[in-house]
Design an enzyme around this catalytic site. Structure first.
Site, short mmCIF file in Angstrom:
data_model
loop_
_atom_site.label_atom_id
_atom_site.label_comp_id
_atom_site.label_asym_id
_atom_site.label_seq_id
_atom_site.Cartn_x
_atom_site.Cartn_y
_atom_site.Cartn_z
N ALA A 180 11.31 12.15 37.82
CA ALA A 180 12.15 12.32 36.65
C ALA A 180 12.04 13.74 36.10
CB ALA A 180 11.76 11.31 35.57
N CYS A 181 13.01 14.10 35.29
CA CYS A 181 13.05 15.39 34.62
C CYS A 181 11.72 15.65 33.91
CB CYS A 181 14.21 15.39 33.62
SG CYS A 181 14.40 16.90 32.70
#
Lengths: 159, 83
Positions: B14-15
């Site tokens: 994820a970011c």
């Protein structure tokens, strides 16, 4: 080679979610090849506390502050839906499911990316926090040092 | 058909990790070489396009296969690189 761009973030908040947002931006900016500074003041200092208790000499008031405030990044509460500490457990469960990095690892990644982590010494005194209680490899400074970075900053945030 | 010189797997991440890892991988690549980045994060394409433009690299395109996006980026030659 032209000068690198700069990002500065003031982390005032001691909320887990807000600190996560700050560190995601810090890591993103570092990947953007910016020189990044995260300046921790007031409750934001708690994100830099070591998780274990450190043996330091303190007065009664400082000891009390130390006990009342969260010791380290993973002890921070949420700005919304904290539900007496149940909220952070829930969100960490969801984060694991989505493979989002916990705050501790976001801070580690930031340090690996050479993000400059700064603790505000004035508020450290107010909250009774000492250098030994905070993470290794961070800087100590005041408002002028922050402004030195921020006045050349392309992105300056207060969280 | 694009042939990549190096493949980076950031599936599931994820970011901000995909872009953090992309930056590292690009540093290890020789100018002109092509990096394939396999990702599952929906927002990463926009991130990557913005990042490559800023860094002066070339975004070549994206192929989607079974909810996995394969992005292709060509590293700038030294002259082209911004800064």
């Amino acid at each position: 080679m032209a000068k690198r761009k700069k990002t500065t973030i003031v982390l005032f908040s001691g909320d887990y979610d807000k600190a996560m947002a700050a560190y995601i931006i810090a890591n993103g900016a570092a990947a953007y090849d910016h020189e990044v500074t995260v300046f921790h003041t007031f409750w934001g200092l708690n994100a830099l506390r070591k998780a274990n208790q450190v043996d330091v000499k303190k007065g009664v008031l400082e000891k009390l502050f130390g006990k009342m405030m969260p010791r380290g990044a993973e002890k921070l509460g949420l700005s919304k839906m904290n539900v007496a500490g149940f909220g952070p457990k829930l969100i960490k469960h969801v984060m694991k499911k989505h493979q989002a990095l916990p705050l501790t690892q976001l801070i580690e990644t930031a340090q690996e990316q050479e993000v400059k982590l700064v603790a505000c010494t004035m508020t450290m005194d107010l909250l009774g926090l000492q250098e030994k209680e905070l993470l290794d490899g961070i800087d100590y400074a005041g408002v002028a040092a922050y402004l030195g970075d921020a006045s050349e900053g392309n992105v300056n945030l207060f969280i | 058909m694009i042939t990549a010189d190096k493949v980076l797997n950031v599936k599931g991440l994820a970011c901000p990790m995909p872009i953090v890892k992309t930056k590292k991988a690009m540093e290890e690549l020789f100018p002109g070489k092509i990096l394939e980045i396999q990702a599952t994060d929906r927002g990463f394409k926009a991130d990557l396009e913005a990042w490559t433009e800023n860094a002066g690299h070339q975004f070549l395109g994206t192929i989607e296969e079974n909810s996995v996006w394969k992005h292709y980026v060509q590293k700038a030659s030294d002259v082209e690189e911004k800064q």
